[in-house]
Design a protein around this motif. Structure first.
Motif, PDB file in Angstrom:
ATOM      1  N   THR A 174      56.091  78.590  32.131  1.00  0.00           N
ATOM      2  CA  THR A 174      56.561  77.205  32.059  1.00  0.00           C
ATOM      3  C   THR A 174      55.908  76.526  30.860  1.00  0.00           C
ATOM      4  O   THR A 174      54.692  76.608  30.693  1.00  0.00           O
ATOM      5  N   PHE A 175      56.706  75.867  30.046  1.00  0.00           N
ATOM      6  CA  PHE A 175      56.195  75.179  28.862  1.00  0.00           C
ATOM      7  C   PHE A 175      56.327  73.662  28.997  1.00  0.00           C
ATOM      8  O   PHE A 175      56.302  72.948  28.002  1.00  0.00           O
ATOM      9  N   ARG A 176      56.423  73.161  30.207  1.00  0.00           N
ATOM     10  CA  ARG A 176      56.628  71.733  30.442  1.00  0.00           C
ATOM     11  C   ARG A 176      55.338  70.960  30.206  1.00  0.00           C
ATOM     12  O   ARG A 176      54.473  70.873  31.063  1.00  0.00           O
ATOM     13  N   ARG A 177      55.205  70.375  29.023  1.00  0.00           N
ATOM     14  CA  ARG A 177      54.003  69.634  28.692  1.00  0.00           C
ATOM     15  C   ARG A 177      53.852  68.380  29.545  1.00  0.00           C
ATOM     16  O   ARG A 177      52.747  67.851  29.696  1.00  0.00           O
ATOM     17  N   SER A 178      54.948  67.898  30.116  1.00  0.00           N
ATOM     18  CA  SER A 178      54.882  66.692  30.947  1.00  0.00           C
ATOM     19  C   SER A 178      54.019  66.903  32.181  1.00  0.00           C
ATOM     20  O   SER A 178      53.540  65.940  32.786  1.00  0.00           O
ATOM     21  N   LEU A 179      53.784  68.162  32.557  1.00  0.00           N
ATOM     22  CA  LEU A 179      52.923  68.432  33.712  1.00  0.00           C
ATOM     23  C   LEU A 179      51.494  67.966  33.470  1.00  0.00           C
ATOM     24  O   LEU A 179      50.739  67.733  34.421  1.00  0.00           O
ATOM     25  N   LEU A 180      51.121  67.816  32.197  1.00  0.00           N
ATOM     26  CA  LEU A 180      49.755  67.410  31.861  1.00  0.00           C
ATOM     27  C   LEU A 180      49.718  66.036  31.208  1.00  0.00           C
ATOM     28  O   LEU A 180      48.752  65.695  30.524  1.00  0.00           O
ATOM     29  N   ASN A 181      50.760  65.240  31.429  1.00  0.00           N
ATOM     30  CA  ASN A 181      50.729  63.879  30.892  1.00  0.00           C
ATOM     31  C   ASN A 181      49.557  63.100  31.477  1.00  0.00           C
ATOM     32  O   ASN A 181      49.256  63.228  32.669  1.00  0.00           O
ATOM     33  N   PRO A 182      48.883  62.271  30.681  1.00  0.00           N
ATOM     34  CA  PRO A 182      47.762  61.478  31.207  1.00  0.00           C
ATOM     35  C   PRO A 182      48.250  60.424  32.176  1.00  0.00           C
ATOM     36  O   PRO A 182      49.421  60.032  32.171  1.00  0.00           O
ATOM     37  N   ARG A 183      47.322  59.970  33.011  1.00  0.00           N
ATOM     38  CA  ARG A 183      47.662  58.915  33.970  1.00  0.00           C
ATOM     39  C   ARG A 183      47.953  57.603  33.245  1.00  0.00           C
ATOM     40  O   ARG A 183      47.401  57.331  32.183  1.00  0.00           O
ATOM     41  N   ARG A 184      48.816  56.816  33.827  1.00  0.00           N
ATOM     42  CA  ARG A 184      49.126  55.484  33.280  1.00  0.00           C
ATOM     43  C   ARG A 184      48.907  54.458  34.387  1.00  0.00           C
ATOM     44  O   ARG A 184      49.601  54.506  35.401  1.00  0.00           O
ATOM     45  N   PRO A 185      47.958  53.543  34.218  1.00  0.00           N
ATOM     46  CA  PRO A 185      47.046  53.449  33.067  1.00  0.00           C
ATOM     47  C   PRO A 185      45.974  54.523  33.126  1.00  0.00           C
ATOM     48  O   PRO A 185      45.694  55.091  34.176  1.00  0.00           O
ATOM     49  N   THR A 193      52.449  78.813  36.711  1.00  0.00           N
ATOM     50  CA  THR A 193      52.935  79.636  35.603  1.00  0.00           C
ATOM     51  C   THR A 193      52.902  78.874  34.282  1.00  0.00           C
ATOM     52  O   THR A 193      53.565  79.262  33.318  1.00  0.00           O
ATOM     53  N   TYR A 194      52.119  77.788  34.232  1.00  0.00           N
ATOM     54  CA  TYR A 194      52.057  76.968  33.025  1.00  0.00           C
ATOM     55  C   TYR A 194      51.435  77.757  31.873  1.00  0.00           C
ATOM     56  O   TYR A 194      50.380  78.368  32.018  1.00  0.00           O
ATOM     57  N   PHE A 195      52.109  77.733  30.716  1.00  0.00           N
ATOM     58  CA  PHE A 195      51.647  78.437  29.528  1.00  0.00           C
ATOM     59  C   PHE A 195      51.011  77.430  28.580  1.00  0.00           C
ATOM     60  O   PHE A 195      51.678  76.512  28.092  1.00  0.00           O
ATOM     61  N   GLY A 196      49.727  77.604  28.335  1.00  0.00           N
ATOM     62  CA  GLY A 196      48.975  76.685  27.491  1.00  0.00           C
ATOM     63  C   GLY A 196      47.537  76.668  27.964  1.00  0.00           C
ATOM     64  O   GLY A 196      47.078  77.578  28.660  1.00  0.00           O
ATOM     65  N   ASN A 197      46.814  75.641  27.606  1.00  0.00           N
ATOM     66  CA  ASN A 197      45.415  75.508  28.015  1.00  0.00           C
ATOM     67  C   ASN A 197      45.284  74.494  29.142  1.00  0.00           C
ATOM     68  O   ASN A 197      45.755  73.365  29.028  1.00  0.00           O
ATOM     69  N   VAL A 198      44.670  74.921  30.230  1.00  0.00           N
ATOM     70  CA  VAL A 198      44.373  74.025  31.358  1.00  0.00           C
ATOM     71  C   VAL A 198      42.909  74.258  31.719  1.00  0.00           C
ATOM     72  O   VAL A 198      42.567  74.602  32.848  1.00  0.00           O
ATOM     73  N   LEU A 199      42.045  74.081  30.731  1.00  0.00           N
ATOM     74  CA  LEU A 199      40.639  74.432  30.894  1.00  0.00           C
ATOM     75  C   LEU A 199      39.734  73.213  30.785  1.00  0.00           C
ATOM     76  O   LEU A 199      40.027  72.266  30.054  1.00  0.00           O
ATOM     77  N   SER A 200      38.635  73.250  31.518  1.00  0.00           N
ATOM     78  CA  SER A 200      37.542  72.305  31.340  1.00  0.00           C
ATOM     79  C   SER A 200      36.242  73.107  31.451  1.00  0.00           C
ATOM     80  O   SER A 200      36.234  74.225  31.960  1.00  0.00           O
TER      81      SER A 200
END
Length: 438
Positions: A182-193, A306-313
């Motif tokens: 999954t390449f959906r970057r919206s899954l990691l959108n920051p909180r608003r506010p 299945t998110y493809f990218g970095n989800v690290l801390s």
């Protein structure tokens, strides 16, 4: 010929692109991707080739399966470019993957895996010059093969790379993909506010407020080196027993980290070091944690898996060297949990510099799944000699499959020499005699 001394001859370099046409588009990096510098990560697998396939037959299978896998994992077939505001993004243009074919005049049993700086670096793991991913297939004198990849860490973390490696192997055996990225970057959108924890004010300071760098000639003379060890299941059980207390059982990873933290602290025996802080960070994959907090609906949570990218801390703890040296392992294990904070990019004013390292759990490393049709690898490891003044350690499952670990360590030479003296019963140098049991 000494172990590790051998010549590698490149025979061909080609580009493997996705098997199907791809409409060119831009894929932005997430906020978590943008935290990473432009650093490359290597991974390699060693195969015996017990089916006596020709090297060119194996290369043909690899190339065809990669072209098929890149249709789904198209981010690996693009290139990193700057957008209009100067931030890196992925241009998904099916540029392709640089694929190197090589020959090494060494047998697998003579490959010095214990010292990857000598046997792996610059020889078997390719240097990525263009694109996002580079691959090298090296034929060994015995008929075996070393398959290695180098990828841009800004594009993928180890979890994402593992998904690709398994899918590549599944394509080679004409299997359906077990995971679709999954390449959906919206899954990691920051909180608003947005929400900023007040503790960050104590963690970060302007660069202009930092004191002048210390002139530490001892540190200048020391340098980071890489070694690979194996740790037996018996020793892991022993560490777990020592780190657990009051009926609370630590995990094997927590116990291992506590022991390594103590060893690194003990290695810093120079005068005045007792009051310094020894820092340890642990890389945490946030995929399941984001889902557990209910931030996403159930179908979105499945996409995170299945998110493809970095989800690290990297939460970290800092303790005085003298405390880590004198206290018991179960005390250190408790501090390891209690003292978690975000890993700072700058050192706070007034904190004395001490040893620091990061542990990244590679327990999901798919060494028992990367079979391209000629058998499972007899060995596999990440190869990540990153820069900076902090060490990097990654424990992975042994291909022996009996609870042992393979541990890749990239830390200061003095620290490794001390650990080999004081903890030889835990850290065993990797040899082919151990691998021959597989």
């Amino acid at each position: 010929m000494e172990r590790g001394e051998f010549k590698v001859t490149m025979s061909k370099q080609e580009v493997v692109a996705a098997a199907l046409p791809l409409q060119e588009h831009w894929l932005p990096l997430s906020n978590l991707d943008l935290l990473l510098p432009p650093v490359d990560v290597g991974v390699f697998f060693c195969y015996k080739n017990e089916q006596s396939m020709s090297f060119w037959s194996m290369v043909g299978i690899l190339r065809k399966a990669m072209a098929q896998a890149l249709v789904t994992f198209y981010a690996f077939s693009g290139e990193v470019v700057q957008n209009s505001v100067g931030e890196p993004e992925i241009l998904c243009n099916n540029r392709g993957v640089d694929f190197f074919e090589a020959f090494a005049d060494v047998e697998l049993k003579d490959l010095n895996l214990y010292d990857p700086d000598e046997s792996i670096e610059g020889k078997l793991v390719p240097k990525k010059k263009h694109g996002v991913l580079a691959v090298q297939a090296t034929e060994l004198k015995c008929g075996g093969m070393v398959l290695a990849c180098t990828f841009d860490h800004r594009i993928a973390d180890a979890y994402s790379a593992n998904m690709f490696l398994v899918s590549w192997a599944e394509m080679a055996q004409s299997k359906s993909l077990s995971l679709l990225p999954t390449f959906r970057r919206s899954l990691l959108n920051p909180r608003r506010p947005g929400h900023i924890d007040p503790s960050l004010n104590d963690m970060y300071v302007p660069i202009t407020a930092l004191p002048p760098p210390q002139n530490d000639s001892d540190v200048d003379q020391d340098h980071l080196i890489s070694r690979i060890y194996y740790v037996t299941a018996e020793q892991l059980d022993n560490l777990q027993a020592l780190a657990s207390s009051n009926g609370f059982k630590k995990t094997k990873l927590e116990s291992f980290c506590a022991f390594l933290w103590k060893m690194v602290a003990k290695s810093d025996t120079k005068i005045g070091c007792a009051q310094k802080l020894c820092k340890m960070g642990i890389v945490v994959d946030g995929r399941t944690r984001l889902s557990e907090r209910g931030n996403y609906q159930s179908h979105q949570a499945s996409h995170m898996a299945t998110y493809f990218g970095n989800v690290l801390s990297i939460p970290f703890g800092g303790e005085k060297v003298e405390d880590l040296v004198e206290k018991s392992l179960n005390w250190i294990g408790l501090r390891l949990i209690d003292r978690c904070q975000p890993w700072p990019r700058y050192t706070a004013v007034g904190v004395k510099r001490g040893p620091a390292f990061v542990v990244s759990s590679g327990q999901r490393f798919p060494v028992l799944k990367v079979d391209f049709g000629w058998g499972l690898p007899v060995f596999g490891s990440y190869h990540f000699p990153w820069g900076g003044n902090a060490g990097y350690v990654m424990p992975m499952p042994s291909p022996a499959g009996k609870g042992d670990w393979i541990v890749y360590m990239h830390i200061f030479k003095e620290q490794l020499e001390f650990i080999e003296r004081e903890a030889a019963h835990v850290f065993k140098p990797l040899t082919f005699d151990y691998l021959s049991q597989i």
